[in-house]
Design an enzyme around this catalytic site. Structure first.
Site, PDB file in Angstrom:
ATOM      1  N   GLU A 175      90.666  26.514 138.009  1.00  0.00           N
ATOM      2  CA  GLU A 175      91.513  27.641 138.429  1.00  0.00           C
ATOM      3  C   GLU A 175      91.962  28.315 137.148  1.00  0.00           C
ATOM      4  OE1 GLU A 175      91.901  28.526 141.428  1.00  0.00           O
ATOM      5  OE2 GLU A 175      91.450  26.758 142.618  1.00  0.00           O
ATOM      6  N   CYS A 223      99.143  34.156 137.226  1.00  0.00           N
ATOM      7  CA  CYS A 223      97.680  34.263 137.178  1.00  0.00           C
ATOM      8  C   CYS A 223      97.181  35.343 138.134  1.00  0.00           C
ATOM      9  CB  CYS A 223      97.035  32.917 137.484  1.00  0.00           C
ATOM     10  SG  CYS A 223      97.630  32.188 139.000  1.00  0.00           S
TER      11      CYS A 223
HETATM   12  P1  NAD Z   1      95.926  26.492 128.736  1.00  0.00           P
HETATM   13  O1  NAD Z   1      94.494  26.633 129.039  1.00  0.00           O
HETATM   14  O2  NAD Z   1      96.386  26.728 127.350  1.00  0.00           O
HETATM   15  O3  NAD Z   1      96.450  25.029 129.100  1.00  0.00           O
HETATM   16  C1  NAD Z   1      96.339  24.497 130.410  1.00  0.00           C
HETATM   17  C2  NAD Z   1      96.410  22.989 130.340  1.00  0.00           C
HETATM   18  O4  NAD Z   1      95.240  22.486 129.695  1.00  0.00           O
HETATM   19  C3  NAD Z   1      97.590  22.442 129.538  1.00  0.00           C
HETATM   20  O5  NAD Z   1      98.108  21.324 130.205  1.00  0.00           O
HETATM   21  C4  NAD Z   1      96.954  22.050 128.219  1.00  0.00           C
HETATM   22  O6  NAD Z   1      97.648  21.024 127.539  1.00  0.00           O
HETATM   23  C5  NAD Z   1      95.597  21.550 128.692  1.00  0.00           C
HETATM   24  N1  NAD Z   1      94.548  21.539 127.669  1.00  0.00           N
HETATM   25  C6  NAD Z   1      94.456  22.261 126.527  1.00  0.00           C
HETATM   26  N2  NAD Z   1      93.315  21.967 125.869  1.00  0.00           N
HETATM   27  C7  NAD Z   1      92.657  21.051 126.611  1.00  0.00           C
HETATM   28  C8  NAD Z   1      91.404  20.376 126.490  1.00  0.00           C
HETATM   29  N3  NAD Z   1      90.588  20.591 125.442  1.00  0.00           N
HETATM   30  N4  NAD Z   1      91.030  19.523 127.452  1.00  0.00           N
HETATM   31  C9  NAD Z   1      91.823  19.315 128.543  1.00  0.00           C
HETATM   32  N5  NAD Z   1      93.027  19.912 128.714  1.00  0.00           N
HETATM   33  C10 NAD Z   1      93.438  20.778 127.761  1.00  0.00           C
HETATM   34  O7  NAD Z   1      96.681  27.458 129.774  1.00  0.00           O
HETATM   35  P2  NAD Z   1      98.228  27.772 129.874  1.00  0.00           P
HETATM   36  O8  NAD Z   1      98.610  28.659 128.728  1.00  0.00           O
HETATM   37  O9  NAD Z   1      99.008  26.528 130.089  1.00  0.00           O
HETATM   38  O10 NAD Z   1      98.298  28.605 131.232  1.00  0.00           O
HETATM   39  C11 NAD Z   1      98.092  29.981 131.288  1.00  0.00           C
HETATM   40  C12 NAD Z   1      96.746  30.305 131.863  1.00  0.00           C
HETATM   41  O11 NAD Z   1      96.610  29.655 133.114  1.00  0.00           O
HETATM   42  C13 NAD Z   1      96.537  31.771 132.158  1.00  0.00           C
HETATM   43  O12 NAD Z   1      95.246  32.154 131.778  1.00  0.00           O
HETATM   44  C14 NAD Z   1      96.679  31.856 133.668  1.00  0.00           C
HETATM   45  O13 NAD Z   1      96.025  32.945 134.252  1.00  0.00           O
HETATM   46  C15 NAD Z   1      96.112  30.557 134.086  1.00  0.00           C
HETATM   47  N6  NAD Z   1      96.589  30.170 135.411  1.00  0.00           N
HETATM   48  C16 NAD Z   1      95.692  30.165 136.438  1.00  0.00           C
HETATM   49  C17 NAD Z   1      96.116  29.819 137.711  1.00  0.00           C
HETATM   50  C18 NAD Z   1      95.146  29.775 138.853  1.00  0.00           C
HETATM   51  O14 NAD Z   1      95.464  29.169 139.852  1.00  0.00           O
HETATM   52  N7  NAD Z   1      93.978  30.367 138.762  1.00  0.00           N
HETATM   53  C19 NAD Z   1      97.450  29.464 137.933  1.00  0.00           C
HETATM   54  C20 NAD Z   1      98.324  29.487 136.872  1.00  0.00           C
HETATM   55  C21 NAD Z   1      97.879  29.830 135.598  1.00  0.00           C
END
Ligand code: NAD
Length: 499
Positions: free
Chosen positions: A233, A267
């Site tokens: 997502e 998002c």
């Molecule tokens: P992010 O990708 O920076 O981090 C998301 C999660 O992934 C965090 O818990 C982070 O610690 C973890 N992570 C980071 N590197 C990783 C790796 N190499 N392997 C596994 N996990 C890892 O995103 P964010 O800044 O926390 O959230 C914002 C983003 O999320 C925006 O792009 C937003 O659009 C998206 N979002 C999407 C939805 C949806 O349902 N489609 C909902 C909410 C947010």
């Protein structure tokens, strides 16, 4: 020495929590405990699981204000907004618990004329242990979209919350332990991206990831090593379309909420608006009026909090600068709207379609508005993105038709982001917004595997799957297939009417 993670209040910089980071050994230990809990949980019935999850809903409901405080402290969002996401998460939890049996339970399916001697059933069995990796922007609602459905489907969950909202993750797991003190059904592992990567490589059966597209790619690559399936997502660049016959005031109101609420860190937030030329000027005027009434700050009247992620401020500034340097105009806000961690609402018009303000996810309280000749142009421009998460249409006469033409997983018609509050609707995207679904029946099935059983009820009239098969049986089989499907071959060459 164990690494510590400090959780900060983004509005003040105050430390609101200190958590020990889980190293790979402790992630593995959590997964092993979850495996044990999953065996116990799967051995129960749907009704028994529903009772536990309903009790958990009760705890969440009674403690909503307390959880909202934790969300407010870690994200900076207003208390009311925190309560809104928690209330919706509870609604989804109840729905998932109530519907899991009906959606996933064993049912008879037709076995077909050729296999009439068989009784066919299908059911959806839990995968085992699900790793949930969550973002910070809706730290309750978003991960619960996976956690609630995974648990209701009979799995145990190990949750790695965003490093910015660890306290919320710990609170959620603790609240379920109150109902189930002896079973590690939901555990939180603490850490940065590295901990998420460790979870992806642990002995789990599926990863439900919500976050940025870039991290989604890394998660998929890590999971590929062990063929662990994933739900991604990811981000979006959602568009809102306003038709010439739309209720312009309602559309402006929806655009304002969709673009600015949660300081634009949604998002499925509205980032681009395409408006029919006949109503464009009035729409911009109404949107601007609403944007001026909303402000970001720490005062009691502020409807918007700070940018939770420090680095996001630069992204928003860069997008505004790019839009303005390429001929765009700020009707409200502009570069001066960026006041440290707080960003005031910004409405941009006349922005070229290849500006980063239009092409990249901004994730801030800004929106671009473009004038279009007709809705065909609006659909074309709205679809001109690699993302495909949500979208919105305002039209009195053509809502469902335009919705269907938009390449996005969900569309709200004459409302905004309304699909997230309807638990029976699936949620997820296409393209760079990811794949797989949470919420609804699809969301329950996402955390299961289909189990098909064909049971022989009587000896077959034609013995076909035996080396004792006779030429007579072969001839009868050919005659039967011809009788069943031969007519269709006579239609070959005729034009198809697919209406
Ligand atoms: P992010 O990708 O920076 O981090 C998301 C999660 O992934 C965090 O818990 C982070 O610690 C973890 N992570 C980071 N590197 C990783 C790796 N190499 N392997 C596994 N996990 C890892 O995103 P964010 O800044 O926390 O959230 C914002 C983003 O999320 C925006 O792009 C937003 O659009 C998206 N979002 C999407 C939805 C949806 O349902 N489609 C909902 C909410 C947010």
């Amino acid at each position: 020495m164990t690494d510590k993670l400090e959780s900060l209040n983004p509005a003040t910089g105050d430390v609101v929590g200190v958590h020990a980071v889980d190293d790979p050994a402790s992630v593995d230990a959590a997964v092993a405990r979850a495996r044990h809990a999953a065996r116990w949980w799967t051995s129960g019935t749907f009704d028994e699981r529903r009772q536990v999850l309903d009790q958990w809903s009760g705890v969440l409901t009674r403690r909503m204000a307390q959880l909202a405080d934790v969300v407010h402290q870690e994200t900076g969002k207003p208390h009311g907004d925190a309560q809104l996401e928690i209330g919706l998460a509870i609604e989804h939890l109840s729905w998932a618990a109530a519907h899991a049996g009906k959606v996933l339970g064993r049912r008879r399916v037709p076995s077909g004329l050729l296999m009439a001697n068989q009784a066919a059933t299908v059911e959806y069995l839990p995968l085992g242990v699900i790793g949930v990796i969550g973002p910070w922007n809706y730290p309750v609602f978003t991960p619960m979209g996976s956690i609630a459905y995974a648990l209701a489907a009979g799995n145990a969950v190990v949750f790695k919350p965003s490093e910015l909202t660890t306290g919320v993750g710990v609170w959620l797991a603790d609240s379920l332990s109150e109902v189930l003190p002896d079973q590690a059904l939901l555990q939180t592992v603490v850490g940065y991206g590295e901990t998420g990567a460790t979870l992806c490589r642990a002995d789990i059966d599926k990863v439900a990831f919500t976050g940025s597209t870039a991290t989604g790619r890394k998660v998929m690559a890590a999971c590929a090593e062990s063929l662990t399936p994933v739900v991604i997502e990811a981000g979006g660049k959602d568009a809102l379309l306003v038709d010439e016959d739309a209720d312009v005031l309602a559309a402006a109101d929806a655009a304002a909420w969709g673009a600015f609420s949660n300081a634009g860190q949604t998002c499925t937030g509205v980032e681009r608006v395409y408006v029919h030329e006949r109503v464009h000027d009035r729409f911009v005027e109404e949107l601007a009026r609403r944007a001026r009434r909303v402000h970001a700050g720490t005062d009691a009247d502020a409807q918007l909090g700070p940018m939770t992620l420090p680095g996001q401020v630069d992204v928003v500034r860069r997008h505004i600068d790019d839009a303005l340097s390429r001929g765009g105009r700020a009707v409200v806000g502009g570069p001066e709207a960026v006041e440290g961690r707080f960003i005031q609402p910004t409405v941009l018009v006349d922005v070229p379609e290849d500006s980063t303000a239009v092409t990249e996810e901004t994730f801030g309280p800004t929106v671009t508005v473009a004038r279009v000749r007709d809705m065909d142009e609006a659909v074309r421009l709205a679809n001109g993105t690699s993302y495909g998460l949500g979208s919105t249409v305002f039209s009195r006469s053509r809502g469902p038709e335009l919705a269907r033409r938009l390449r996005s997983g969900m569309t709200a018609v004459n409302g905004v982001i309304s699909f997230v509050g309807i638990p029976s609707l699936p949620f997820g995207g296409v393209g760079d917004s990811g794949f797989g679904r949470v919420h609804g029946p699809d969301g329950l099935k996402e955390f299961t595997y289909a189990k098909a059983v064909a049971r022989q009820r009587m000896r077959p009239l034609l013995a076909l799957t035996t080396f004792d098969r006779t030429p007579k049986a072969d001839a009868s089989f050919a005659a039967l297939v011809t009788a069943l499907h031969g007519r269709a071959s006579q239609l070959v060459g005729r034009p198809l009417d697919l209406r």
